[in-house]
Design a protein around this motif. Structure first.
Motif, short mmCIF file in Angstrom:
data_model
loop_
_atom_site.label_atom_id
_atom_site.label_comp_id
_atom_site.label_asym_id
_atom_site.label_seq_id
_atom_site.Cartn_x
_atom_site.Cartn_y
_atom_site.Cartn_z
N SER A 293 42.55 52.70 30.83
CA SER A 293 42.01 51.47 31.44
C SER A 293 43.14 50.61 31.97
O SER A 293 44.30 50.74 31.56
CB SER A 293 41.20 50.68 30.41
OG SER A 293 42.07 50.05 29.48
N TRP A 294 42.80 49.70 32.88
CA TRP A 294 43.82 48.80 33.42
C TRP A 294 44.45 47.96 32.30
O TRP A 294 45.64 47.68 32.35
CB TRP A 294 43.24 47.90 34.53
CG TRP A 294 42.20 46.92 34.08
CD1 TRP A 294 40.84 47.06 34.14
CD2 TRP A 294 42.43 45.63 33.48
NE1 TRP A 294 40.22 45.95 33.63
CE2 TRP A 294 41.16 45.06 33.22
CE3 TRP A 294 43.57 44.91 33.14
CZ2 TRP A 294 41.02 43.80 32.63
CZ3 TRP A 294 43.42 43.66 32.56
CH2 TRP A 294 42.16 43.11 32.32
N SER B 93 45.32 59.82 36.44
CA SER B 93 43.92 59.87 36.04
C SER B 93 43.03 59.81 37.27
O SER B 93 43.35 59.14 38.24
CB SER B 93 43.61 58.66 35.15
OG SER B 93 42.23 58.52 34.98
N SER B 94 41.90 60.45 37.19
CA SER B 94 40.95 60.37 38.29
C SER B 94 40.15 59.07 38.22
O SER B 94 39.55 58.66 39.20
CB SER B 94 40.00 61.57 38.26
OG SER B 94 39.30 61.58 37.03
N ASN B 95 40.15 58.41 37.05
CA ASN B 95 39.40 57.17 36.89
C ASN B 95 40.18 55.93 37.31
O ASN B 95 39.61 54.87 37.49
CB ASN B 95 38.97 56.99 35.43
CG ASN B 95 38.02 58.07 34.99
OD1 ASN B 95 37.33 58.65 35.81
ND2 ASN B 95 38.00 58.34 33.71
N VAL B 96 41.47 56.07 37.43
CA VAL B 96 42.31 54.92 37.75
C VAL B 96 43.03 55.20 39.05
O VAL B 96 43.72 56.19 39.20
CB VAL B 96 43.34 54.66 36.62
CG1 VAL B 96 44.21 53.47 36.95
CG2 VAL B 96 42.64 54.46 35.30
N ILE B 97 42.86 54.30 40.01
CA ILE B 97 43.48 54.47 41.31
C ILE B 97 44.98 54.25 41.24
O ILE B 97 45.76 54.86 41.92
CB ILE B 97 42.86 53.48 42.32
CG1 ILE B 97 41.38 53.81 42.51
CG2 ILE B 97 43.58 53.52 43.65
CD1 ILE B 97 40.60 52.80 43.28
N VAL B 98 45.40 53.37 40.37
CA VAL B 98 46.80 52.97 40.29
C VAL B 98 47.55 53.84 39.29
O VAL B 98 46.97 54.32 38.33
CB VAL B 98 46.87 51.47 39.90
CG1 VAL B 98 46.38 51.26 38.51
CG2 VAL B 98 48.26 50.92 40.06
N GLU C 299 54.70 47.37 41.37
CA GLU C 299 54.10 46.31 42.19
C GLU C 299 52.61 46.56 42.41
O GLU C 299 51.80 45.66 42.24
CB GLU C 299 54.81 46.20 43.53
CG GLU C 299 54.19 45.13 44.42
CD GLU C 299 54.82 45.03 45.79
OE1 GLU C 299 54.48 44.08 46.50
OE2 GLU C 299 55.63 45.90 46.16
N SER C 300 52.24 47.80 42.77
CA SER C 300 50.82 48.08 43.00
C SER C 300 50.04 47.99 41.69
O SER C 300 48.89 47.54 41.67
CB SER C 300 50.62 49.44 43.67
OG SER C 300 51.07 50.48 42.83
N SER C 301 50.66 48.38 40.58
CA SER C 301 50.01 48.24 39.28
C SER C 301 49.75 46.78 38.96
O SER C 301 48.65 46.41 38.55
CB SER C 301 50.87 48.86 38.17
OG SER C 301 51.02 50.24 38.35
N ILE C 302 50.76 45.95 39.14
CA ILE C 302 50.62 44.52 38.83
C ILE C 302 49.56 43.88 39.73
O ILE C 302 48.75 43.07 39.28
CB ILE C 302 51.98 43.80 38.94
CG1 ILE C 302 52.90 44.30 37.83
CG2 ILE C 302 51.80 42.29 38.85
CD1 ILE C 302 54.34 43.83 37.95
N THR C 303 49.54 44.27 41.00
CA THR C 303 48.51 43.76 41.92
C THR C 303 47.12 44.16 41.42
O THR C 303 46.19 43.34 41.43
CB THR C 303 48.75 44.29 43.34
OG1 THR C 303 50.06 43.88 43.77
CG2 THR C 303 47.71 43.78 44.31
N PHE C 304 46.99 45.39 40.95
CA PHE C 304 45.72 45.86 40.40
C PHE C 304 45.35 45.09 39.13
O PHE C 304 44.20 44.70 38.94
CB PHE C 304 45.81 47.37 40.12
CG PHE C 304 44.53 47.98 39.62
CD1 PHE C 304 43.45 48.14 40.47
CD2 PHE C 304 44.43 48.38 38.31
CE1 PHE C 304 42.26 48.71 40.01
CE2 PHE C 304 43.25 48.95 37.84
CZ PHE C 304 42.17 49.11 38.68
N TYR C 305 46.32 44.85 38.25
CA TYR C 305 46.06 44.08 37.02
C TYR C 305 45.63 42.66 37.37
O TYR C 305 44.71 42.13 36.75
CB TYR C 305 47.30 44.02 36.12
CG TYR C 305 47.91 45.34 35.74
CD1 TYR C 305 47.15 46.50 35.61
CD2 TYR C 305 49.28 45.44 35.50
CE1 TYR C 305 47.74 47.71 35.26
CE2 TYR C 305 49.87 46.65 35.14
CZ TYR C 305 49.09 47.77 35.03
OH TYR C 305 49.67 48.96 34.68
N LEU C 306 46.28 42.06 38.34
CA LEU C 306 45.95 40.70 38.76
C LEU C 306 44.50 40.63 39.24
O LEU C 306 43.75 39.74 38.84
CB LEU C 306 46.91 40.24 39.86
CG LEU C 306 46.62 38.88 40.51
CD1 LEU C 306 46.69 37.76 39.48
CD2 LEU C 306 47.61 38.64 41.65
#
Length: 155
Positions: free
Chosen positions: A96-97, A120-125, A131-138
């Protein structure tokens, strides 16, 4: 001067995280980019704790930014709080995120050079791009906060 409300503090933390991500894009040095990312990550973790403080205030629970403690306190009062249930489910899911954010936060806190790669196929990031992870978390935390406040306003 009065103390800002829990919601206001959470909003400020999310805004600061957003600003650090924007500053990262303007950084001239790689080490500054990483510093801005880690700062944004810190403020996202802080925003999540701010959300837990909002729950404490809204449900008259003891001021504790620990999910397990809050779940136990809600159970003692005979309450089921949807946002806590959702966070609990997210924390139990290894992809999970929330779990990924905790891992990235711990990597930064412990000064490791690199986050573990998660596929993972369930998580895009993936943790390959912080940076992309943090943007997704935000986005994920912001969405969770908005849903919580909308649900709370209905009652």
């Amino acid at each position: 001067m009065s103390n800002p409300s829990e919601a206001s503090v959470t909003n400020q933390r999310l805004d600061v995280a957003r600003r650090f991500l924007n500053m990262k894009n303007e950084a001239a040095e790689f080490w500054m980019e990483r510093a801005y990312e880690y700062s944004a990550l810190f403020h996202l973790k802080s925003a999540l704790n701010g959300l837990l403080q909002e729950v404490c205030a809204n449900y008259s629970l003891k001021k504790e930014a620990d999910l397990c403690v809050l779940l136990g306190a809600a159970k003692e009062k005979g309450m089921s709080i949807p946002v806590l249930q959702e966070l609990n489910a997210l924390s139990s899911d290894p992809i999970s995120w929330l779990t990924l954010m905790e891992k990235d936060y711990n990597v930064a806190l412990e000064c490791h050079s690199k986050s573990p790669t998660v596929v993972s196929s369930n998580v895009i990031v993936s943790s390959q791009s912080l940076e992309s992870s943090i943007t997704f978390y935000l986005k994920s935390i912001s969405d969770l906060v908005l849903r919580y406040r909308e649900e709370s306003a209905e009652y």
